[in-house]
Scaffold this motif. Structure first.
Motif, PDB file in Angstrom:
ATOM      1  N   LEU A 240      -2.036   6.373 -13.672  1.00  0.00           N
ATOM      2  CA  LEU A 240      -1.079   6.723 -12.635  1.00  0.00           C
ATOM      3  C   LEU A 240      -1.760   7.307 -11.405  1.00  0.00           C
ATOM      4  CD1 LEU A 240       1.720   8.373 -14.825  1.00  0.00           C
ATOM      5  CD2 LEU A 240       1.391   5.959 -14.246  1.00  0.00           C
ATOM      6  N   ASN A 241      -3.072   7.503 -11.472  1.00  0.00           N
ATOM      7  CA  ASN A 241      -3.818   8.061 -10.343  1.00  0.00           C
ATOM      8  C   ASN A 241      -4.034   6.976  -9.286  1.00  0.00           C
ATOM      9  OD1 ASN A 241      -6.270   8.868  -8.743  1.00  0.00           O
ATOM     10  ND2 ASN A 241      -6.018  10.706  -9.984  1.00  0.00           N
TER      11      ASN A 241
ATOM     12  N   PRO B 204      -2.483  -1.017  -6.245  1.00  0.00           N
ATOM     13  CA  PRO B 204      -2.787   0.411  -6.169  1.00  0.00           C
ATOM     14  C   PRO B 204      -3.443   0.978  -7.428  1.00  0.00           C
ATOM     15  CG  PRO B 204      -0.564  -0.028  -5.367  1.00  0.00           C
ATOM     16  CD  PRO B 204      -1.046  -1.283  -6.035  1.00  0.00           C
ATOM     17  N   THR B 205      -3.040   0.487  -8.611  1.00  0.00           N
ATOM     18  CA  THR B 205      -3.553   1.049  -9.861  1.00  0.00           C
ATOM     19  C   THR B 205      -3.635  -0.024 -10.938  1.00  0.00           C
ATOM     20  OG1 THR B 205      -1.381   1.584 -10.814  1.00  0.00           O
ATOM     21  CG2 THR B 205      -2.371   3.238  -9.342  1.00  0.00           C
ATOM     22  N   ALA B 206      -4.340   0.332 -12.016  1.00  0.00           N
ATOM     23  CA  ALA B 206      -4.393  -0.548 -13.193  1.00  0.00           C
ATOM     24  C   ALA B 206      -3.041  -0.617 -13.878  1.00  0.00           C
ATOM     25  CB  ALA B 206      -5.459  -0.048 -14.167  1.00  0.00           C
ATOM     26  N   GLU B 207      -2.215   0.411 -13.707  1.00  0.00           N
ATOM     27  CA  GLU B 207      -0.870   0.400 -14.287  1.00  0.00           C
ATOM     28  C   GLU B 207      -0.033  -0.723 -13.688  1.00  0.00           C
ATOM     29  OE1 GLU B 207       2.159   1.682 -16.859  1.00  0.00           O
ATOM     30  OE2 GLU B 207       0.038   2.222 -16.780  1.00  0.00           O
ATOM     31  N   HIS B 208      -0.201  -0.970 -12.395  1.00  0.00           N
ATOM     32  CA  HIS B 208       0.522  -2.069 -11.761  1.00  0.00           C
ATOM     33  C   HIS B 208       0.161  -3.401 -12.421  1.00  0.00           C
ATOM     34  CE1 HIS B 208       1.171   0.917  -8.575  1.00  0.00           C
ATOM     35  NE2 HIS B 208       2.112   0.129  -8.104  1.00  0.00           N
ATOM     36  N   LEU B 209      -1.120  -3.593 -12.696  1.00  0.00           N
ATOM     37  CA  LEU B 209      -1.549  -4.831 -13.339  1.00  0.00           C
ATOM     38  C   LEU B 209      -0.979  -4.944 -14.741  1.00  0.00           C
ATOM     39  CD1 LEU B 209      -3.253  -7.404 -13.459  1.00  0.00           C
ATOM     40  CD2 LEU B 209      -5.202  -6.002 -14.153  1.00  0.00           C
TER      41      LEU B 209
ATOM     42  N   ILE C 259      -7.434  -1.606  -7.590  1.00  0.00           N
ATOM     43  CA  ILE C 259      -8.110  -2.733  -8.235  1.00  0.00           C
ATOM     44  C   ILE C 259      -7.728  -4.025  -7.518  1.00  0.00           C
ATOM     45  CG2 ILE C 259      -8.104  -1.561 -10.474  1.00  0.00           C
ATOM     46  CD1 ILE C 259      -5.841  -3.528 -11.275  1.00  0.00           C
ATOM     47  N   ALA C 260      -8.343  -5.124  -7.920  1.00  0.00           N
ATOM     48  CA  ALA C 260      -7.991  -6.429  -7.366  1.00  0.00           C
ATOM     49  C   ALA C 260      -8.133  -7.484  -8.457  1.00  0.00           C
ATOM     50  CB  ALA C 260      -8.878  -6.774  -6.175  1.00  0.00           C
TER      51      ALA C 260
ATOM     52  N   GLU D  19       5.157   0.816  -4.680  1.00  0.00           N
ATOM     53  CA  GLU D  19       4.033   1.663  -4.271  1.00  0.00           C
ATOM     54  C   GLU D  19       3.517   2.551  -5.389  1.00  0.00           C
ATOM     55  OE1 GLU D  19       2.881   4.978  -0.834  1.00  0.00           O
ATOM     56  OE2 GLU D  19       4.861   4.042  -0.866  1.00  0.00           O
ATOM     57  N   HIS D  20       4.398   3.267  -6.079  1.00  0.00           N
ATOM     58  CA  HIS D  20       3.946   4.242  -7.077  1.00  0.00           C
ATOM     59  C   HIS D  20       3.937   3.626  -8.474  1.00  0.00           C
ATOM     60  CE1 HIS D  20       3.549   7.972  -9.355  1.00  0.00           C
ATOM     61  NE2 HIS D  20       3.144   8.523  -8.222  1.00  0.00           N
ATOM     62  N   PRO D  21       2.913   3.908  -9.273  1.00  0.00           N
ATOM     63  CA  PRO D  21       2.820   3.301 -10.609  1.00  0.00           C
ATOM     64  C   PRO D  21       3.962   3.663 -11.541  1.00  0.00           C
ATOM     65  CG  PRO D  21       1.153   5.015 -10.304  1.00  0.00           C
ATOM     66  CD  PRO D  21       1.741   4.735  -8.960  1.00  0.00           C
TER      67      PRO D  21
END
Length: 254
Positions: A72-73, A86-91, A78-79, A110-112
């Motif tokens: 959540l940080n 924005p984060t690995a959580e999104h992935l 990442i890409a 925007e926010h995980p």
């Protein structure tokens, strides 16, 4: 019963439970209205928040010390296939679905925490990919390796700082990814902590060259925005970075 939104996990946490996790005296004071919700939160952070001792480290709140261990940080973008997130959580949440439309909507949040809630919404929950349900650990490991690949210096330094220690992800209710604190220690499967320790130990090994390349598990047939996830080789980039500052690494990110 007193409840409020937790800044660390984003869920509606039970403050009564936090009081019970601290000790019986605290719980008694709380139920007698002799101690406030704010004081409970303050003490719960002190007793069960992000911290390190000689044997283990704990993390929960993404904005506190060791918070970079949390997906959540927002300091670890990442890409994948040239698309930045924005984060690995999104992935991880995006890979829950095969639909490119749902994935695009998820990673655009925007926010995980909001991305997690969006991905779990009833509107399309029944479209969850069965492979995601059955292989969450393997998919999360891929997401964590992606996080390291794009944040080799910063995330790598954080992982190395936990050398020799057990990593626990504290939670108020999730005993699968994390643990619950109790008087006798911690209860839960701690899968997130286990994956972080596995990644850390691989990073600390004499041969960590394989971590500088990233290939998704072929048997999972992971798709991102309608396309197979492409392998990524950053060995030359990591060598060039060396001990440069994180600001210089940020400039090289996609």
């Amino acid at each position: 019963m007193k409840r409020l939104l937790c800044a660390g996990c984003g869920c509606w946490c039970d403050i009564k439970r936090r009081a019970m996790l601290l000790n019986g005296v605290t719980a008694t004071l709380f139920f007698n209205n002799s101690i406030s919700t704010a004081q409970i939160l303050s003490m719960s952070v002190f007793f069960g928040g992000n911290r390190m001792n000689s044997n283990y480290v704990t993390f929960n709140h993404p904005d506190e010390n060791l918070g970079g261990l949390s997906n959540l940080n927002l300091d670890y973008p990442i890409a994948v296939n040239g698309v930045r997130m924005p984060t690995a959580e999104h992935l991880f949440q995006g890979l829950r679905y095969r639909s490119a439309m749902i994935q695009a909507a998820t990673i655009s949040v925007e926010h995980p925490i909001s991305a997690r809630r969006f991905a779990a919404s009833k509107a399309f929950r029944d479209q969850t990919c069965e492979r995601w349900r059955q292989n969450q650990l393997e998919i999360m490991e891929f997401c964590l390796k992606t996080k390291l690949l794009w944040n080799w210096v910063k995330f790598g330094r954080l992982l190395r700082s936990t050398e020799g220690k057990t990593i626990y992800m504290l939670s108020t209710r999730n005993e699968y990814w994390g643990v619950l604190a109790c008087n006798d220690g911690f209860v839960g499967k701690n899968h997130m902590g286990q994956l972080l320790m596995k990644l850390r130990d691989e990073l600390l090994s004499d041969n960590n060259e394989h971590l500088r390349t990233l290939t998704p598990p072929q048997h999972l047939d992971l798709k991102f925005l309608g396309q197979p996830i492409q392998a990524k080789d950053r060995r030359d980039h990591v060598r060039q970075v060396g001990i440069r500052t994180t600001e210089m690494v940020n400039a090289l990110r996609p």
